[in-house]
Scaffold this active site. Structure first.
Site, PDB file in Angstrom:
ATOM      1  N   CYS A   1       0.854  -1.187   0.000  1.00  0.00           N
ATOM      2  CA  CYS A   1       0.000   0.000   0.000  1.00  0.00           C
ATOM      3  C   CYS A   1       0.893   1.241   0.000  1.00  0.00           C
ATOM      4  CB  CYS A   1      -0.897  -0.005   1.236  1.00  0.00           C
ATOM      5  SG  CYS A   1      -1.837   1.526   1.459  1.00  0.00           S
TER       6      CYS A   1
ATOM      7  N   CYS B   1       0.360   3.138   3.648  1.00  0.00           N
ATOM      8  CA  CYS B   1       0.775   2.609   4.952  1.00  0.00           C
ATOM      9  C   CYS B   1       1.756   1.444   4.868  1.00  0.00           C
ATOM     10  CB  CYS B   1      -0.458   2.198   5.762  1.00  0.00           C
ATOM     11  SG  CYS B   1      -1.278   0.701   5.124  1.00  0.00           S
TER      12      CYS B   1
ATOM     13  N   CYS C   1      -6.711  -1.524   0.590  1.00  0.00           N
ATOM     14  CA  CYS C   1      -5.862  -1.836   1.734  1.00  0.00           C
ATOM     15  C   CYS C   1      -6.747  -2.104   2.951  1.00  0.00           C
ATOM     16  CB  CYS C   1      -4.896  -0.694   2.032  1.00  0.00           C
ATOM     17  SG  CYS C   1      -3.855  -1.001   3.492  1.00  0.00           S
TER      18      CYS C   1
ATOM     19  N   CYS D   1      -5.490   0.483   6.117  1.00  0.00           N
ATOM     20  CA  CYS D   1      -5.725   1.932   6.221  1.00  0.00           C
ATOM     21  C   CYS D   1      -6.928   2.418   5.420  1.00  0.00           C
ATOM     22  CB  CYS D   1      -4.478   2.706   5.793  1.00  0.00           C
ATOM     23  SG  CYS D   1      -4.160   2.691   3.999  1.00  0.00           S
TER      24      CYS D   1
ATOM     25  N   ASP E   1      21.372  -4.023 -17.266  1.00  0.00           N
ATOM     26  CA  ASP E   1      21.161  -5.189 -16.407  1.00  0.00           C
ATOM     27  C   ASP E   1      20.117  -6.096 -17.065  1.00  0.00           C
ATOM     28  OD1 ASP E   1      20.654  -7.033 -14.439  1.00  0.00           O
ATOM     29  OD2 ASP E   1      20.056  -5.580 -12.909  1.00  0.00           O
TER      30      ASP E   1
END
Length: 450
Positions: free
Chosen positions: A208, A211, A230, A233, A358
């Site tokens: 999230c 939070c 979420c 929260c 990479d």
């Protein structure tokens, strides 16, 4: 216009003419020259344009093309950068090529694909009418960092244009994580019943953004996209203005779906491309294009530069697809797995700056399921990192005798001509796609669009 910017524009246009007349190329170099003469040349070039700026990790090029097709139903003379040259030099070049610049009190539309790290650089000089945000996935960590860094780079640009409308993928949690002064329109999927699921552990962006607890989803479309919430929260997906309400049919060459209950079709496969179409639809509706006009715009069958572009290579039908990060790769593998006909595979992998140096991202691709579920008779590998992609396929379970590595690009093409199927897919990252496409242009198999 200053004397300096006027000189920069003149030199840039002259270099563009020379490169395209005699060298058959030059999508960014003229802009680089103009920018070196006057770093603020973009301010004068873009002064009388209403700019739609398209950015995000995946889908920028096709979304930009679809937006242009949609807006062409209502507007004339739309400026764009169709080759995907999306850094400041390429964008300056796009303005330099406009043969009918708007007059002092006239406004023209410009639909521009912009690299995520260049949003701020462009917004500093060109004030967009709208930002279109496709998604954020892990991509080129050496250039962008993690997804949160990429989001911050985009936000820095948006904050320079607080009056511009943000047209964002509402299924991407990061796009709703910060309150902006801008008007915001969200689009997304609403085609599945609600439940309570979590993304697989190696998925990007599963925390999230408010939070840092694990996000839950009422449904997931793919990767970290879906109807998130979420439970800790209360952060949740915002209300969507434009929605995919049904998937009708999906195959490697077409997609049929409903937006706000009305059926549409595009002539490319892949769930990710339905998101691109939805983004284009949202921009069209924002600028007053009617649904029937959008339906007509979607009917075109012009494949976009390196994105499911179909090329006739001798007696083989070759589909060229750009792949550059794990999420896009997995979506492409899922898409081509729906092909009911036998197919062979080509794989080109480079590690230049424009690709990201990479190549470890290939290990996050779901090759194991692809190899297990598809009887691919031949896999031709190539590029600067041919050993990396060949080894990855071997570890995924592809038999040694079916993997044919070719460091030399001419030999790679010769090997493609020998595969036992009539149809083959060639997956390539950015610079390897450009190199292969240039070879095909030299062979007169495609138009030279660089």
């Amino acid at each position: 216009m200053t004397i300096r910017s006027s000189f920069a524009e003149t030199v840039g246009k002259s270099s563009y003419w020379f490169l395209h007349t005699f060298m058959k190329g030059g999508s960014s170099f003229p802009g680089r020259i103009a920018e070196q003469i006057d770093p603020a040349v973009l301010k004068d070039l873009g002064r009388n344009y209403d700019v739609i700026l398209v950015t995000g990790t995946n889908g920028k090029t096709l979304t930009t093309s679809l937006i242009v097709k949609v807006l062409a139903q209502k507007y004339d003379q739309i400026l764009t950068n169709p080759s995907g040259s999306n850094m400041t030099q390429g964008i300056i070049t796009a303005f330099l090529t406009d043969k009918e610049k708007p007059k002092r009190h006239q406004r023209k539309l410009a639909v521009l694909e912009v690299d995520e790290a260049n949003v701020k650089l462009v917004s500093r000089y060109v004030k967009p009418k709208a930002f279109v945000l496709t998604n954020i996935f892990r991509d080129q960590l050496d250039r962008y960092g993690e997804i949160y860094t990429t989001n911050d780079k985009i936000l820095e640009g948006i904050k320079l244009a607080p009056n511009a409308t943000v047209i964002a993928n509402g299924d991407e949690a990061l796009f709703a994580s910060e309150k902006l002064p801008n008007p915001v329109i969200y689009f997304g999927f609403d085609d599945q019943p609600d439940g309570d699921v979590v993304a697989t552990p190696n998925t990007d962006g599963v925390l999230c953004p408010v939070c840092n607890h694990i996000l839950h989803y009422k449904f997931i479309t793919y990767s970290n996209l879906g109807k998130y919430f979420c439970p800790h929260c209360g952060f949740h997906r915002p209300a969507l203005k434009y929605r995919v309400t049904k998937r009708i049919h999906m195959d490697p060459t077409s997609s049929q779906f409903c937006i706000d209950e009305r059926p549409y079709a595009i002539q490319v496969g892949g769930l990710y491309n339905v998101y691109n179409a939805l983004a284009a639809y949202s921009v069209g509706r924002f600028l007053g294009v009617k649904p029937a006009q959008i339906e007509k715009a979607f009917q075109y069958d012009e494949k976009v530069f390196g994105r499911q572009e179909v090329i006739q290579l001798g007696d083989k039908k070759l589909t060229l697809i750009l792949v550059k990060n794990p999420v896009g790769l997995n979506q492409v593998l899922d898409m081509i797995s729906t092909d009911a006909q036998p197919f062979s595979l080509g794989w080109l992998l480079n590690a230049n700056f424009a690709d990201g140096i990479d190549t470890s991202w290939i290990w996050d691709g779901n090759f194991e399921d692809f190899v297990r579920n598809n009887d691919v008779p031949a896999v031709v590998t190539g590029g600067d990192r041919v050993s990396d992609i060949s080894f990855r396929l071997k570890i995924a379970g592809a038999p040694d005798d079916k993997i044919h590595p070719n460091q030399d690009l001419d030999h790679f093409i010769d090997e493609l001509k020998q595969v036992p199927t009539d149809h083959l897919y060639v997956l390539a990252n950015y610079t390897s796609m450009l190199q292969l496409r240039q070879k095909f242009a030299d062979m007169k198999l495609v138009a030279n669009r660089m």
